[in-house]
Design an enzyme around this catalytic site. Structure first.
Site, PDB file in Angstrom:
ATOM      1  N   HIS A 198     112.806  23.477 -26.234  1.00 45.31           N
ATOM      2  CA  HIS A 198     111.678  22.900 -25.496  1.00 45.31           C
ATOM      3  C   HIS A 198     112.175  21.947 -24.403  1.00 45.31           C
ATOM      4  O   HIS A 198     113.249  21.358 -24.498  1.00 45.31           O
ATOM      5  CB  HIS A 198     110.654  22.241 -26.432  1.00 45.31           C
ATOM      6  CG  HIS A 198     111.019  20.911 -26.999  1.00 45.31           C
ATOM      7  ND1 HIS A 198     110.312  20.321 -28.022  1.00 45.31           N
ATOM      8  CD2 HIS A 198     112.004  20.034 -26.697  1.00 45.31           C
ATOM      9  CE1 HIS A 198     110.831  19.145 -28.309  1.00 45.31           C
ATOM     10  NE2 HIS A 198     111.870  18.943 -27.524  1.00 45.31           N
ATOM     11  N   ASN A 211     114.976  23.743 -30.273  1.00 46.53           N
ATOM     12  CA  ASN A 211     114.227  24.996 -30.114  1.00 46.53           C
ATOM     13  C   ASN A 211     114.073  25.389 -28.644  1.00 46.53           C
ATOM     14  O   ASN A 211     113.341  26.321 -28.324  1.00 46.53           O
ATOM     15  CB  ASN A 211     112.841  24.874 -30.763  1.00 46.53           C
ATOM     16  CG  ASN A 211     112.028  23.730 -30.155  1.00 46.53           C
ATOM     17  OD1 ASN A 211     112.469  23.097 -29.205  1.00 46.53           O
ATOM     18  ND2 ASN A 211     110.850  23.486 -30.698  1.00 46.53           N
TER      19      ASN A 211
END
Ligand code: PGA
Length: 257
Positions: free
Chosen positions: A147, A145
């Site tokens: 991160h 995602n």
């Protein structure tokens, strides 16, 4: 001016890891020769395991870590150090138990701190980085995602070490190690994007086909909180070390020289 990270494609995770280990070894030994310390920012997850194997190998071949200070990116909240999935356990198993770093030079956020003391703990962690002279080289992985550390989609760029909630993709990716998503800690302590951007150099490692899409996005101009790795475009000394599978969606012609 935003600037894309420099992109380095390697045939395998091992060759990428050897190259980064050699860079770290050079930093550590040149600082030692000058009577100085080297400050490393370290990451956990499956990605840096071959890097730590290489660093242990360099140590067995004579590299001393006596002048090294480390700061880990993050730790799950609520896990004891001895828990097999704690990052304290990970770092000792994969690296610290096998090198001669002085234990007092190791800094990992403490996942057992009580809620009322967490703010102070995060501040102490930031202050320790400053006292050490700042991070010379920060190693990063990347989540599917986008991160970095546990700076999940929606993170803002100026935040320092803080408590955060894990994103659903992060929980799904950790579920297997914890025997189900319900056992994954909901919160973690993480360096903030601001902490990471203060490192003098950043090297992000990405291996495997599951990272191909996010690597392409992180190397596309355009900074968005929805993909925290794009904040690395605000730093002028970032390299991505990527294996063939993680680099599969990149067209070299789309990147700057
Ligand atoms: P991984 O995790 O190395 O296990 O893929 C990377 C990350 O989430 O930062």
């Amino acid at each position: 001016m935003p600037k894309l990270p420099s992109y380095h494609l390697f045939p395998t995770a091992e060759t990428a890891s050897k190259t980064l280990a050699a860079e770290i070894g050079e930093l550590v030994s040149s600082r030692a020769a000058a009577g100085q310390s080297a400050v490393l920012g370290l990451a956990t997850g499956s990605t840096p395991i071959p890097l730590y194997e290489e660093l242990v190998c360099l140590h067995r071949n004579g590299l001393s870590f006596a002048n090294v200070t480390t700061f880990n990116l993050d730790e799950y909240l609520g896990l004891e150090r001895k828990h097999e999935e704690s990052y304290w356990h990970f770092m000792h198993t994969h690296l610290f138990d096998h090198i001669n770093i002085p234990p007092g030079n190791i800094h990992i956020p403490d996942g057992t701190v009580a809620d009322e003391n967490l703010q102070g703990h995060c501040l102490d962690f930031e202050n320790a980085i400053v006292r050490a002279g700042g991070i010379d080289l920060q190693v990063l992985g990347i989540g599917r995602n986008g991160h970095i550390g546990f700076n999940e989609p929606g993170a803002s760029p100026e935040v320092r070490t803080h408590v955060t909630s894990l994103n659903e993709v992060t929980i799904a990716d950790a579920a297997e190690s914890f025997d189900g998503p319900q056992n994954v800690p909901a919160r973690a302590i993480t360096m903030g994007v601001g902490t990471i951007l203060d490192a003098r150099r950043v090297v992000l490692l990405a291996f495997g086909g599951s990272k191909a899409g996010i690597i392409k996005r992180a190397l596309t101009p355009g900074i968005t909180s929805e993909v925290p790795a794009t904040y690395l475009q605000l730093h002028d000394n970032v390299s991505f070390f990527v294996d063939a599978d993680a680099g599969a969606a990149i067209e070299p012609s789309s990147l700057p020289e």
